[in-house]
Design a protein around this motif. Structure first.
Motif, PDB file in Angstrom:
ATOM      1  N   ALA A  32      87.169  32.173 -28.061  1.00 16.96           N
ATOM      2  CA  ALA A  32      87.091  33.552 -28.527  1.00 16.96           C
ATOM      3  C   ALA A  32      88.094  34.436 -27.787  1.00 16.96           C
ATOM      4  O   ALA A  32      88.733  35.311 -28.367  1.00 16.96           O
ATOM      5  N   GLY A  33      88.252  34.207 -26.488  1.00 15.43           N
ATOM      6  CA  GLY A  33      89.126  35.053 -25.679  1.00 15.43           C
ATOM      7  C   GLY A  33      90.599  34.800 -25.908  1.00 15.43           C
ATOM      8  O   GLY A  33      91.408  35.723 -25.817  1.00 15.43           O
ATOM      9  N   LYS A  34      90.995  33.576 -26.249  1.00 18.13           N
ATOM     10  CA  LYS A  34      92.416  33.234 -26.370  1.00 18.13           C
ATOM     11  C   LYS A  34      92.916  33.247 -27.814  1.00 18.13           C
ATOM     12  O   LYS A  34      94.131  33.257 -28.052  1.00 18.13           O
ATOM     13  N   THR A  35      92.014  33.243 -28.765  1.00 19.38           N
ATOM     14  CA  THR A  35      92.412  33.322 -30.174  1.00 19.38           C
ATOM     15  C   THR A  35      93.143  34.642 -30.429  1.00 19.38           C
ATOM     16  O   THR A  35      92.802  35.673 -29.862  1.00 19.38           O
ATOM     17  N   LEU A  36      94.160  34.578 -31.293  1.00 21.84           N
ATOM     18  CA  LEU A  36      95.015  35.745 -31.559  1.00 21.84           C
ATOM     19  C   LEU A  36      94.612  36.448 -32.847  1.00 21.84           C
ATOM     20  O   LEU A  36      94.268  35.804 -33.837  1.00 21.84           O
ATOM     21  N   VAL A  37      94.681  37.775 -32.832  1.00 25.33           N
ATOM     22  CA  VAL A  37      94.368  38.593 -34.001  1.00 25.33           C
ATOM     23  C   VAL A  37      95.432  39.679 -34.115  1.00 25.33           C
ATOM     24  O   VAL A  37      95.733  40.360 -33.133  1.00 25.33           O
ATOM     25  N   LEU A  48      96.701  50.168 -47.895  1.00 24.98           N
ATOM     26  CA  LEU A  48      97.054  49.164 -48.894  1.00 24.98           C
ATOM     27  C   LEU A  48      95.873  48.976 -49.835  1.00 24.98           C
ATOM     28  O   LEU A  48      94.726  49.227 -49.447  1.00 24.98           O
ATOM     29  N   PRO A  49      96.126  48.539 -51.072  1.00 21.80           N
ATOM     30  CA  PRO A  49      95.002  48.278 -51.983  1.00 21.80           C
ATOM     31  C   PRO A  49      93.983  47.321 -51.364  1.00 21.80           C
ATOM     32  O   PRO A  49      92.784  47.554 -51.435  1.00 21.80           O
ATOM     33  N   ALA A  50      94.478  46.240 -50.786  1.00 18.91           N
ATOM     34  CA  ALA A  50      93.642  45.343 -49.994  1.00 18.91           C
ATOM     35  C   ALA A  50      94.307  45.209 -48.628  1.00 18.91           C
ATOM     36  O   ALA A  50      95.410  44.683 -48.522  1.00 18.91           O
ATOM     37  N   ARG A  51      93.662  45.703 -47.606  1.00 15.93           N
ATOM     38  CA  ARG A  51      94.201  45.586 -46.247  1.00 15.93           C
ATOM     39  C   ARG A  51      93.973  44.164 -45.747  1.00 15.93           C
ATOM     40  O   ARG A  51      93.047  43.476 -46.210  1.00 15.93           O
ATOM     41  N   PHE A  52      94.780  43.750 -44.781  1.00 16.69           N
ATOM     42  CA  PHE A  52      94.628  42.375 -44.302  1.00 16.69           C
ATOM     43  C   PHE A  52      95.096  42.247 -42.862  1.00 16.69           C
ATOM     44  O   PHE A  52      95.896  43.036 -42.372  1.00 16.69           O
ATOM     45  N   PHE A  53      94.570  41.218 -42.189  1.00 18.01           N
ATOM     46  CA  PHE A  53      95.057  40.839 -40.860  1.00 18.01           C
ATOM     47  C   PHE A  53      94.855  39.345 -40.683  1.00 18.01           C
ATOM     48  O   PHE A  53      94.228  38.681 -41.524  1.00 18.01           O
ATOM     49  N   TYR A  54      95.417  38.827 -39.607  1.00 11.86           N
ATOM     50  CA  TYR A  54      95.441  37.388 -39.376  1.00 11.86           C
ATOM     51  C   TYR A  54      94.628  37.010 -38.138  1.00 11.86           C
ATOM     52  O   TYR A  54      94.527  37.777 -37.187  1.00 11.86           O
ATOM     53  N   ILE A  55      94.094  35.798 -38.176  1.00  8.11           N
ATOM     54  CA  ILE A  55      93.472  35.192 -37.005  1.00  8.11           C
ATOM     55  C   ILE A  55      94.132  33.828 -36.794  1.00  8.11           C
ATOM     56  O   ILE A  55      94.167  33.017 -37.728  1.00  8.11           O
ATOM     57  N   GLN A  56      94.683  33.593 -35.619  1.00  6.93           N
ATOM     58  CA  GLN A  56      95.205  32.275 -35.269  1.00  6.93           C
ATOM     59  C   GLN A  56      94.275  31.672 -34.236  1.00  6.93           C
ATOM     60  O   GLN A  56      94.129  32.195 -33.137  1.00  6.93           O
ATOM     61  N   THR A  57      93.613  30.580 -34.610  1.00  5.61           N
ATOM     62  CA  THR A  57      92.663  29.938 -33.709  1.00  5.61           C
ATOM     63  C   THR A  57      93.402  29.259 -32.556  1.00  5.61           C
ATOM     64  O   THR A  57      94.363  28.516 -32.771  1.00  5.61           O
ATOM     65  N   VAL A  58      92.953  29.539 -31.342  1.00  9.47           N
ATOM     66  CA  VAL A  58      93.542  28.963 -30.133  1.00  9.47           C
ATOM     67  C   VAL A  58      92.414  28.341 -29.310  1.00  9.47           C
ATOM     68  O   VAL A  58      91.313  28.908 -29.225  1.00  9.47           O
ATOM     69  N   ASN A  64      97.477  26.300 -30.006  1.00  8.62           N
ATOM     70  CA  ASN A  64      97.146  26.671 -31.383  1.00  8.62           C
ATOM     71  C   ASN A  64      96.518  25.511 -32.134  1.00  8.62           C
ATOM     72  O   ASN A  64      97.050  24.386 -32.095  1.00  8.62           O
ATOM     73  N   LEU A  65      95.419  25.763 -32.820  1.00 10.73           N
ATOM     74  CA  LEU A  65      94.884  24.761 -33.732  1.00 10.73           C
ATOM     75  C   LEU A  65      95.750  24.743 -34.988  1.00 10.73           C
ATOM     76  O   LEU A  65      96.179  25.802 -35.470  1.00 10.73           O
ATOM     77  N   THR A  66      96.011  23.555 -35.522  1.00 11.98           N
ATOM     78  CA  THR A  66      96.845  23.426 -36.712  1.00 11.98           C
ATOM     79  C   THR A  66      96.075  22.850 -37.893  1.00 11.98           C
ATOM     80  O   THR A  66      96.640  22.612 -38.958  1.00 11.98           O
ATOM     81  N   THR A  67      94.786  22.612 -37.706  1.00 14.87           N
ATOM     82  CA  THR A  67      93.907  22.236 -38.810  1.00 14.87           C
ATOM     83  C   THR A  67      92.700  23.163 -38.775  1.00 14.87           C
ATOM     84  O   THR A  67      92.420  23.804 -37.759  1.00 14.87           O
ATOM     85  N   SER A  68      92.003  23.237 -39.874  1.00 15.25           N
ATOM     86  CA  SER A  68      90.895  24.191 -39.968  1.00 15.25           C
ATOM     87  C   SER A  68      89.750  23.825 -39.030  1.00 15.25           C
ATOM     88  O   SER A  68      89.297  22.677 -39.015  1.00 15.25           O
ATOM     89  N   PRO A  69      89.257  24.805 -38.256  1.00  9.74           N
ATOM     90  CA  PRO A  69      88.072  24.568 -37.442  1.00  9.74           C
ATOM     91  C   PRO A  69      86.782  24.738 -38.243  1.00  9.74           C
ATOM     92  O   PRO A  69      85.687  24.600 -37.696  1.00  9.74           O
ATOM     93  N   GLY A  70      86.931  25.060 -39.541  1.00 11.50           N
ATOM     94  CA  GLY A  70      85.769  25.263 -40.398  1.00 11.50           C
ATOM     95  C   GLY A  70      85.802  26.634 -41.043  1.00 11.50           C
ATOM     96  O   GLY A  70      86.132  27.634 -40.405  1.00 11.50           O
ATOM     97  N   GLU A  71      85.467  26.677 -42.330  1.00 13.43           N
ATOM     98  CA  GLU A  71      85.589  27.907 -43.112  1.00 13.43           C
ATOM     99  C   GLU A  71      84.760  29.049 -42.527  1.00 13.43           C
ATOM    100  O   GLU A  71      85.135  30.219 -42.613  1.00 13.43           O
ATOM    101  N   LYS A  72      83.613  28.729 -41.913  1.00 13.11           N
ATOM    102  CA  LYS A  72      82.693  29.757 -41.412  1.00 13.11           C
ATOM    103  C   LYS A  72      82.853  30.010 -39.913  1.00 13.11           C
ATOM    104  O   LYS A  72      81.968  30.568 -39.265  1.00 13.11           O
ATOM    105  N   THR A  73      83.991  29.612 -39.347  1.00 10.79           N
ATOM    106  CA  THR A  73      84.188  29.734 -37.899  1.00 10.79           C
ATOM    107  C   THR A  73      84.068  31.179 -37.433  1.00 10.79           C
ATOM    108  O   THR A  73      83.432  31.462 -36.412  1.00 10.79           O
TER     109      THR A  73
END
Length: 508
Positions: A32-37, A48-58, A64-73
């Motif tokens: 949680a502490g090292k993941t990037l947002v 924007l019509p739909a605002r957005f931001f990114y989460i990179q799991t670390v 960096n994780l390069t595969t999904s840690p799970g849709e509900k992470t």
């Protein structure tokens, strides 16, 4: 790390093809502490019509994780501390590469918003992110008086190569002359809109029979003028497929705005109506947009079908040749028609018509063939954003971003006559690692250049630079009608901004 810095480091944070990036091992546990947002959706001033931001799991070791840690992470909640109900629709989209795209559409404006991003009940990165308001929703008519301030908030680039190229052939623009000459040249046989922007209000007059596509141009102008004060200007929009201005720069040419350009014309290119509408209607009435594609990229790369794929209608001779090639080499190409309109349907040559395939199902295949239709194939932005490589036909037609694409870096080039298509498919099969890298670079390009914030920036920069070329005063001409902003009786907003005399002068 600050939000602004993370956003600026978008390429670094997400480009998993770069070998120097630390990559997490399979089974790594997200931290949680090292993941990037980061991203524009964390900024109050970016509407924007739909605002957005990114989460990179670390993970805990900073990889960096390069595969999904799970849709509900990750769980995301957006609330206003001073409102009992927050009318916001949120979606967390898993991009299957260790990163997530969070998008949300606001249906009301708020004095303040708190964005909570949680991983197993722990706050992620700098969560909660506080958007100190007012935070305006898409329908709020509250333009930023200063274009320079709006550009700074949006982090718009200083220039776009295609805009500079298109406007370079127009040393000046004379609205008075254009208002008289352009309808005479094109108004009888073509479908045009004549727009005037005056005091940030939109006026229009149409020419020709088929003017239904005017709704797309009206929509982006209305949305843009709700966000930023546009300079006074007067311009003509071509509502047809084909670019119009065929004269040479040495002749008397007229500035015509079009959704597609060509090597043989001098039209000023805008983002296509299709891409623009998908931005305006994201999380609305369209299902295909640059965000939804990123969450529907098919199976993992090794499990994709190693066949080149195409579906569409018969709008070009080369498409007929492609389907015949597919029937001769079904082990290499899966191409078929969903509709016949332009040519006679000879089933013995082209096979039976097939049912439409969901665009998301295209990405079950590693290789996507992109061939012109009546003009450029407007599906290219979505193909670039997916997890397949694009085999792009060499073409004289182009969209607003083609000038920034590089063959063998963002796509595999194929000849206009498709003469080397089989050879290129075989090359792709023999060089899977290189093709995977091209695919990832293309995805990164789409994420950085074809999202909603970029589309708004492009339109604004184009209008701003075009307006400066005008040598006579833009006017509301006879026969023009006002294009009204839609009213919102359910969720009206109060605008705190006012336009000063100084800001009016700065615009000139």
């Amino acid at each position: 790390m600050t939000v602004a810095l993370c956003w600026c480091l978008l390429l670094f944070c997400l480009d998993v093809s770069r070998p120097e990036l630390p990559v997490a091992q399979a089974g790594s546990v997200p931290s949680a502490g090292k993941t990037l947002v980061w991203g524009p959706g964390l900024e109050a001033n970016i509407v924007l019509p739909a605002r957005f931001f990114y989460i990179q799991t670390v993970d805990g070791s900073g990889r960096n994780l390069t595969t999904s840690p799970g849709e509900k992470t990750f769980e995301v909640k957006i609330v206003s501390p001073v409102e009992q109900f927050t009318r916001i629709w949120i979606q967390v989209l898993d991009r299957q590469d260790g990163s997530f795209l969070v998008r949300y559409r606001m249906y009301a404006s708020y004095s303040e918003l708190h964005i909570h991003i949680m991983l197993k009940n722990k706050h992620v990165a700098k969560s909660p992110y506080v958007l100190e308001g007012p935070v305006y929703h898409e329908g709020c008519n509250c333009p930023q008086p200063s274009g320079a301030t709006w550009e700074e908030h949006m982090k718009c680039p200083q220039s776009f190569p295609q805009i500079d190229k298109d406007l370079s052939v127009f040393p000046s623009v004379d609205p008075d002359r254009n208002a008289q000459e352009i309808p005479q040249r094109f108004g009888q046989r073509q479908s045009l809109c004549h727009y005037t922007i005056k005091d940030n209000k939109i006026y229009v007059k149409t020419f020709g029979e088929h003017v239904g596509f005017r709704i797309f141009m009206d929509a982006i102008l209305l949305s843009l003028t709700r966000k930023v004060w546009l300079p006074d200007m007067e311009f003509f929009v071509n509502l047809g497929d084909w670019p119009l201005e065929k004269r040479k720069p040495t002749e008397k040419i007229h500035p015509i705005f079009s959704w597609c350009g060509s090597n043989n014309t001098r039209d000023i290119v805008m983002p296509t109506y299709d891409l623009t509408e998908s931005v305006l209607e994201t999380m609305g009435r369209v299902s295909l947009d640059m965000m939804s594609v990123q969450a529907n990229t098919g199976p993992p790369w090794p499990l994709k079908n190693a066949t080149a794929f195409w579906r569409g209608r018969d709008s070009r001779q080369e498409r007929l040749e492609l389907v015949k090639l597919s029937r001769a080499h079904p082990e290499m190409i899966d191409a078929a028609f969903t509709n016949f309109f332009f040519f006679k349907h000879d089933e013995s040559l082209y096979g039976p018509l097939v049912k439409h395939v969901s665009f998301f199902d295209f990405f079950k295949y590693k290789y996507q063939i992109n061939i012109d239709g009546t003009v450029a194939a407007y599906r290219l932005p979505y193909l670039l954003a997916g997890d397949s490589v694009v085999l792009k036909q060499d073409s004289g037609y182009y969209e607003h971003f083609y000038d920034e694409l590089r063959p063998w870096e963002h796509y595999i080039p194929i000849r206009a006559d498709l003469g080397d298509l089989l050879e290129k498919i075989q090359w792709a099969r023999d060089h899977d690692d290189q093709v995977r890298k091209i695919t990832q670079t293309a995805q990164q390009f789409a994420r950085n250049h074809l999202m909603g914030d970029s589309i708004f920036c492009y339109h604004y920069k184009l209008f701003q630079k075009y307006a400066k070329l005008q040598v006579t005063e833009p006017r509301v001409r006879k026969g023009m009608e006002l294009v009204d902003q839609p009213t919102d009786d359910l969720f009206p907003c109060s605008c705190h901004r006012t336009r000063t005399h100084t800001q009016k002068k700065d615009e000139l």
